[in-house]
Motif scaffolding. Structure first.
Motif, short mmCIF file in Angstrom:
data_model
loop_
_atom_site.label_atom_id
_atom_site.label_comp_id
_atom_site.label_asym_id
_atom_site.label_seq_id
_atom_site.Cartn_x
_atom_site.Cartn_y
_atom_site.Cartn_z
N PHE A 198 0.89 -1.30 -0.13
CA PHE A 198 -0.09 -0.07 -0.11
C PHE A 198 0.83 1.44 0.09
CE2 PHE A 198 -2.90 3.16 2.08
CZ PHE A 198 -3.72 3.34 1.21
N ASN A 199 1.98 1.19 0.92
CA ASN A 199 2.69 2.43 0.85
C ASN A 199 3.49 2.65 -0.55
OD1 ASN A 199 2.85 3.81 3.23
ND2 ASN A 199 4.10 2.41 4.26
N THR A 200 3.78 1.53 -1.14
CA THR A 200 4.29 1.54 -2.47
C THR A 200 3.36 2.65 -3.53
OG1 THR A 200 5.21 -0.62 -2.20
CG2 THR A 200 5.53 0.52 -4.47
N LEU A 201 2.28 2.33 -3.27
CA LEU A 201 0.94 2.76 -4.09
C LEU A 201 1.04 4.21 -3.59
CD1 LEU A 201 -1.27 1.57 -6.08
CD2 LEU A 201 -2.92 2.02 -4.06
N VAL A 202 1.03 4.47 -2.18
CA VAL A 202 0.88 5.94 -1.78
C VAL A 202 1.86 6.53 -2.50
CG1 VAL A 202 1.25 7.24 0.12
CG2 VAL A 202 -0.25 5.23 0.38
N LEU A 203 3.35 6.16 -2.37
CA LEU A 203 4.21 7.09 -2.83
C LEU A 203 4.36 7.36 -4.40
CD1 LEU A 203 7.82 5.97 -1.01
CD2 LEU A 203 6.51 7.92 -1.13
N LEU A 204 3.94 6.41 -5.18
CA LEU A 204 3.60 6.45 -6.61
C LEU A 204 2.62 7.61 -7.00
CD1 LEU A 204 3.72 2.87 -7.81
CD2 LEU A 204 5.40 4.62 -8.44
N THR A 205 1.60 7.30 -6.15
CA THR A 205 0.47 8.44 -6.54
C THR A 205 1.01 9.70 -6.20
OG1 THR A 205 -0.29 7.70 -4.52
CG2 THR A 205 -1.63 7.44 -6.57
N SER A 206 1.93 9.97 -5.13
CA SER A 206 2.36 11.41 -4.67
C SER A 206 3.52 11.71 -5.59
CB SER A 206 2.97 11.31 -3.31
OG SER A 206 4.26 10.64 -3.44
N SER A 207 4.12 11.03 -6.16
CA SER A 207 4.99 11.22 -7.45
C SER A 207 4.08 11.89 -8.62
CB SER A 207 5.70 10.01 -7.81
OG SER A 207 7.02 9.89 -7.22
N LEU A 208 2.94 11.22 -8.80
CA LEU A 208 2.24 11.64 -9.87
C LEU A 208 2.01 13.24 -9.62
CD1 LEU A 208 1.53 9.78 -12.21
CD2 LEU A 208 -0.93 9.70 -11.35
N CYS A 209 1.47 13.44 -8.34
CA CYS A 209 1.19 14.89 -8.04
C CYS A 209 2.29 15.79 -8.24
CB CYS A 209 0.57 14.76 -6.41
SG CYS A 209 -0.85 14.02 -6.00
N ALA A 210 3.57 15.20 -7.68
CA ALA A 210 4.90 15.88 -8.18
C ALA A 210 4.96 16.43 -9.54
CB ALA A 210 5.99 15.17 -7.57
N VAL A 211 4.63 15.39 -10.35
CA VAL A 211 4.76 15.70 -11.93
C VAL A 211 3.67 16.76 -12.30
CG1 VAL A 211 4.55 14.75 -14.09
CG2 VAL A 211 5.73 13.18 -12.44
#
Ligand code: HEA
Ligand code: HEA
Ligand code: CUA
Ligand SMILES: [Cu+2]
Lengths: 193, 245, 564
Positions: free
Chosen positions: A66-79
């Motif tokens: 789940f944490n992996t998912l969280v980080l990936l989505t947050s990276s998306l926000c960063a983009v």
């Protein structure tokens, strides 16, 4: 010179890459070798100690996933924050950055719960090779997430006033790096049996 | 060649010394050549009124030769040295001749202790001979040693044998030596191991087979030898070296 | 292009207060001075330690004047601190940080470092690291004595090293020092890459700038694993983890690999800036273009690359797989090839020149002459066969002092005497300079040649007295040790000549003027000392850094910033 006034040295770009971006890459490069050293040591030990997989089986794979998912989505926000910054829309970039930071916060909270559980089950830093690596690797990564969040909020504060927008991309780069480190940690610490 | 300062008392001591001389000759030549060249140039091209300096980029073929040719020759010397180095290394550290005797060497802060099979010729039996700080060996016999450490990293070194090997806790490292000269030689610890590192001395006594047999006899305790084998050796008899500490 | 030709806004404005000027400044020149003087102070300390333990070795078990009695524990601490200080708190700050900070902005023609505040931060962290290190002498148990290589389990366990606090402080200090230089590296690299004066192409950059940048990159790429190792060791020391403890599934060899993977590149990290300094000086005093400037760079890159694949030559007999030793023996001897070529190119630069032997030139040539000895003796160690015997003997000590002293002492003096006029606006006294040169270099050989002999005779390292070792305690060897110690006393006494010259000339040296050595690089086109902001009008570069003796010119050199 008054701290605010930038030296001309800072405004030149002999390589065509802005200084701010170069420094980001430098930081990331030095971080890569640090985590590289740790991970290499861990992998060497892991290969030498098949019995560690028993300890590894106590980690909570779902929390990790789940944490992996969280980080990936947050990276998306960063983009998208970077996109907004390129469009010179500071306030929007700021909003998205804060959202990214929120992702970081969620990540750390989940980690917090995980660790309290581990510790209650009696798995602490010094309860054997695997756990030592588990806490040191994840802990060091956690510190990077925290640092990233703080810098991100500072950058966001500037961006909201449409200042220093070039920094939005840099902190984004850094955040992706933190993300990628986790992509390595997750399988090595949680899945590898 | 170290003879003046230090005797060579093992079969491979001389091959190390010879390799040393070969390297000294090769690099010595280049060292002297380079130094002389430098001083000649300094003198020849010292500032003289009316002699302007020349404009040389270093791309000129006829001058570049002066770099590329020595460069190739140095590479050649390196290859010679590598061959010598590896062959000596291979003999000392990689292929061990068959053992006549085996001895266990134990490093701990800050003393060397040794364990040899007693009359029954088997390790870890009651009649083993254990000694602290002093190791007795037969001349012209090939010894294998099992090197272990009880605490930190030590290094088992016998200069007269040109032998050196670190002892690591948690591992048993094997090696060999074949003393070929009767006498008593120093054992050093050459790895920083704490406060007493400078005191961690030992002696190795290389003796004739007769003397060695006699020493064996002196140091095997008949009662222990009689006791049925297998019982963990409760610290066999110690040598004089014990008293010294 | 032309946009840069604006008048520099930061030039000469109202003077800030004392504190702001000297302690809180972001000016690269001030920070350079902070590094230089801190490094000097640490050098004197490291020299003093060397004096103390050499006295013990030369005249065993006498009270050392100015220190007292040297117990085994104190001896170990002194040696460990001497090594750590000289490498991490002398060689690196002086060679990389002091010269890098002072020279890079001036030489690439811009007003300051790209990130002045990061620059200031890097010095402040460095200062803290030095304070932490020295404070370890005051804590219970005393300073760490487990050698600068800090091999676990000894360094990991207070029951083994008996300096539970000292070992932690040592580790923290080293880690902080690394952070300082990772931050410093940012500025050196970014400034040299991005902030160059318009027209300054890749191959118009002076060699010293190249060398410092490459050194910073090598440092950054090699330090990471050791930082990781430091974290692990710190947890072993304080949190009772077992990363390096074999009884708990750890592995002591792991630290050795992490340490030397950094440790070997590190020696080239300090070598390269020294080579850069020497290049600048030779070019100026021989009035010659560097022979094969590009080739020098290629060899530097080759060295940089190879330096990452030789580390295990420090561990031949450490219990690694013996087959591995063969591979590392080969790579180690290969690395001598590019260095050979580099040195030969420097010597070739003298050819066809018109050489004057000013003090800086003496130091520069002295560097080459002495470093060659250190270099070739490395070959004896690189060949695995002989290293079995020579490992951890004084032969190693002599080897690396013949490389380190030329680097951290001789080339540093070369650099100081050469750029002193630019740093302080006055000239050093030549006579005193020459006295100091001969008074340092001659005794230096008498310190370490004897140690080569005692080393080949079997003297092991890090031993406070050879009384326990019959073979080592023979008079013949003791005489050599005493000779070495006496030579050190001579060398140290001559350092006062330097210190006197240094501080006396600040006031009384004759005014230097912008370009006393008639050098072609940019730092000599500004007043000495350079004003805040360096260039009144930021320069544009038209040619390479070493255009001496260009045919068909009135003057025998062509400054980089003059058109046509
Ligand atoms: C800046 C410092 C510096 C430099 C430049 C070097 C340069 C070299 N070093 Fe050294 N070294 C140290 C600092 C340095 N070293 C230190 C500090 C230690 C000890 C650490 C410790 O244990 O505490 C050490 C230890 C050390 C060891 C381990 C010894 C041991 O502990 O057993 C080895 C082994 O291979 C080695 C090899 C070399 C080699 C091959 C070079 C080469 O780069 C040298 C290349 C130069 C030349 C070869 C000279 C020029 C060439 C010619 C004149 C032509 C003739 C040459 C040939 C024919 C080959 N060094
Ligand atoms: C840069 C590195 C460096 C330098 C310059 C020196 C300099 C000297 N070293 Fe050191 N030494 C080491 C690095 C260095 N050393 C290391 C890494 C070890 C291994 C430690 C270990 O085993 O853990 C070691 C160990 C070591 C030993 C072995 C101890 C042992 O194993 O038991 C000895 C023994 O003689 C020794 C002697 C000396 C001497 C006599 C000098 C003399 O050259 C010193 C002369 C002093 C000066 C010249 C200072 C004068 C300063 C000024 C005048 C201020 C201005 C100067 C500047 C700005 C630079 N050193
Ligand atoms: Cu045991 Cu040094
Ligand atoms: Cu090395």
């Amino acid at each position: 010179m008054s701290a605010s006034a930038k030296p001309i040295a800072n405004t030149r770009a002999g390589t065509g890459i802005p200084t701010a971006k170069l420094i980001t890459w430098w930081v990331i490069a030095s971080e890569i070798v640090i985590f590289g050293g740790l991970l290499a040591s861990y992998i060497m030990h892991r290969l030498g100690h098949p019995e560690w997989s028993e300890a590894a089986s106590h980690t909570n794979t779902w929390a990790g996933a789940f944490n992996t998912l969280v980080l990936l989505t947050s990276s998306l926000c960063a983009v998208s924050a970077h996109k907004a910054a390129d469009a010179l829309d500071g306030p929007r970039a700021a909003k998205l950055l804060r959202l990214t930071a929120l992702g970081g916060l969620l990540f750390l909270t989940i980690k917090g719960f995980e660790w309290t559980k581990d510790i209650h089950e009696g798995f602490v830093l010094s309860s054997g090779g695997f756990w030592s690596f588990y806490y040191v690797l994840a802990g060091l990564h956690g510190l990077h997430v925290l640092a990233g969040m703080i810098i991100m909020l500072i950058v966001a504060a500037d961006a909201a006033k449409n200042r220093e927008l070039q920094r939005v991309e840099c902190i984004g780069l850094y955040w992706h790096f933190v993300d990628i480190v986790w992509i390595f940690l997750f399988p090595l610490l949680y899945i590898a049996r | 060649m170290y003879e003046r300062y230090l005797s060579a008392a093992s079969t491979y001591a001389h091959s190390v010394d010879h390799l040393f001389i070969v390297i000294a000759a090769l690099v010595g030549f280049w060292l002297i050549a380079a130094e002389i060249m430098m001083f000649v140039l300094i003198f020849k091209f010292r500032a003289k009124p009316g002699r302007p300096t020349q404009y040389i980029t270093g791309e000129e073929k006829h001058l570049k030769r002066w770099i590329t040719i020595p460069h190739a020759l140095v590479l050649l010397c390196d290859l010679v040295i590598i061959v010598g180095a590896i062959s000596v290394w291979y003999d000392i550290k990689q292929n061990f001749p068959a053992a006549d005797e085996t001895v266990r060497v134990i490093g701990q802060q800050w003393a060397w202790s040794f364990q040899q099979a007693g009359p029954d010729g088997v390790m870890d039996t009651a009649d083993d001979i254990r000694s602290v700080g002093e190791l007795h060996v037969k001349v012209n016999a090939t010894y294998h040693f099992d090197l272990i450490s009880r605490d930190v990293v030590h290094s088992f070194a016998i200069p007269a044998f040109r032998l050196k090997q670190d002892a690591l806790p948690g591992r048993t490292i094997t090696g060999w030596f074949r003393p070929n000269k009767v006498g008593t030689y120093d054992i050093q610890c050459t790895q920083m191991c704490g406060l007493g590192h400078g005191l961690m001395a030992g002696r190795i006594v290389v003796e004739t087979p007769q003397d060695h047999a006699a020493w064996l006899l002196r140091n095997t305790n008949p009662t222990v030898a009689a006791a049925q084998p297998g019982v963990p050796a409760s610290g066999g008899k110690m040598t004089m070296a014990e008293a010294r500490r | 292009m032309s946009t840069y030709a604006v008048v520099n806004p930061h030039i000469e404005h109202d003077e800030p207060g004392m504190f702001k000027k000297y302690f809180w400044s972001t000016d690269h020149k001030v920070i350079a001075m902070q590094y230089l003087f801190t490094g000097m102070a640490m050098a004197m300390l490291g020299g003093f330690f060397a004096y103390v333990f050499r006295m013990q070795l030369g005249f065993p078990n006498h009270n050392v004047p100015g220190y007292g009695f040297v117990t085994p524990g104190r001896y170990n601490a002194l040696v460990t601190m001497h090594g750590s200080i000289m490498i991490f708190w002398v060689a690196m700050p002086v060679l990389i940080a002091a010269f890098g900070n002072f020279l890079i902005p001036l030489m690439v023609g811009c007003d300051d470092m790209a990130f002045p505040r990061i620059n200031r931060l890097s010095y402040q962290i460095f200062l803290i690291s030095a304070i932490v290190l020295l404070s370890s002498f005051l804590v219970k148990g005393g300073a760490f004595g487990g050698a600068w290589t800090a091999y676990p389990p000894l360094s990991a366990n207070g029951n083994y090293n008996l300096t539970p606090l000292g070992s932690v402080l040592w580790l923290v200090a080293v880690a902080l020092e690394f952070v300082a230089f990772l931050l410093g590296g940012i500025n050196f690299t970014v400034t040299a890459m991005n902030s160059r004066a318009p027209g300054m192409k890749m191959y118009d950059i002076p060699l010293i700038v190249w060398m410092i940048v490459l050194a910073s990159v090598i440092f950054m790429a090699s330090a990471g694993p050791l930082i990781a190792g430091a974290v692990m060791l710190l947890f072993d020391q304080t949190m009772s983890t077992g990363f390096f403890d074999p009884t708990r599934g750890g592995d002591p060899l792991l630290w050795q690999h992490l340490f030397w993977f950094f440790g070997h590149p590190e020696v080239y990290v300090v070598l390269l800036p020294a080579m850069g300094i020497v290049a600048e000086i030779i070019a100026v005093f021989a009035r010659k273009k560097i022979f094969g400037y590009k080739t020098v760079l290629y060899t530097t890159w080759a060295v940089g690359f190879l330096s990452f694949v030789v580390w295990a030559h420090h561990q031949f007999v450490a219990g690694i797989d013996p087959r591995m030793a063969n591979i590392f023996s080969i790579t180690t001897l290969m690395i001598s090839v590019p260095i050979t070529e580099m040195i030969f190119l420097y010597i070739a630069t003298l050819y066809g020149g018109s050489i004057t032997l000013g003090t800086p030139m003496l130091w520069a040539l002295g560097f080459i002459a002495e470093f060659l000895i250190g270099g070739v003796t490395g070959i004896f160690l690189g060949s695995s066969g002989t290293d079995i015997y020579l490992h951890d003997t004084y032969f190693v000590i002599a080897h690396f002092h013949y490389t380190f002293v030329p680097i951290a002492i001789i080339s540093v003096f070369a650099g100081i005497t050469f750029w002193y006029p630019k740093m302080f606006g006055t000239m050093l006294n030549e006579t005193l300079g020459k006295i100091h040169f001969w008074g340092t270099v001659i005794p230096f050989n008498f310190i370490f040649i004897p140690l080569f002999i005692t080393g080949t005779a079997g003297d092991q390292r890090r031993v406070y007295s050879y009384a326990q070792f019959a073979e080592q305690s023979r008079p013949a060897l003791q005489h050599l040790r005493t000779t070495s110690t006496i030579a050190l006393l001579v060398m140290l006494s001559f350092q006062f000549v330097f210190l006197f010259n240094f501080f006396w000339s600040l006031r009384n040296g004759k005014k230097a003027g912008p370009n006393p050595w008639r050098s072609a690089t940019l730092e000599w086109t500004v007043p000495s000392p350079p004003p805040h902001g360096n260039f009144a009008e930021l320069p544009t570069v038209y040619r390479g850094p070493y255009e001496y003796g260009l045919p068909g010119r009135a003057d025998d050199f062509a400054p980089q910033n003059i058109p046509e």
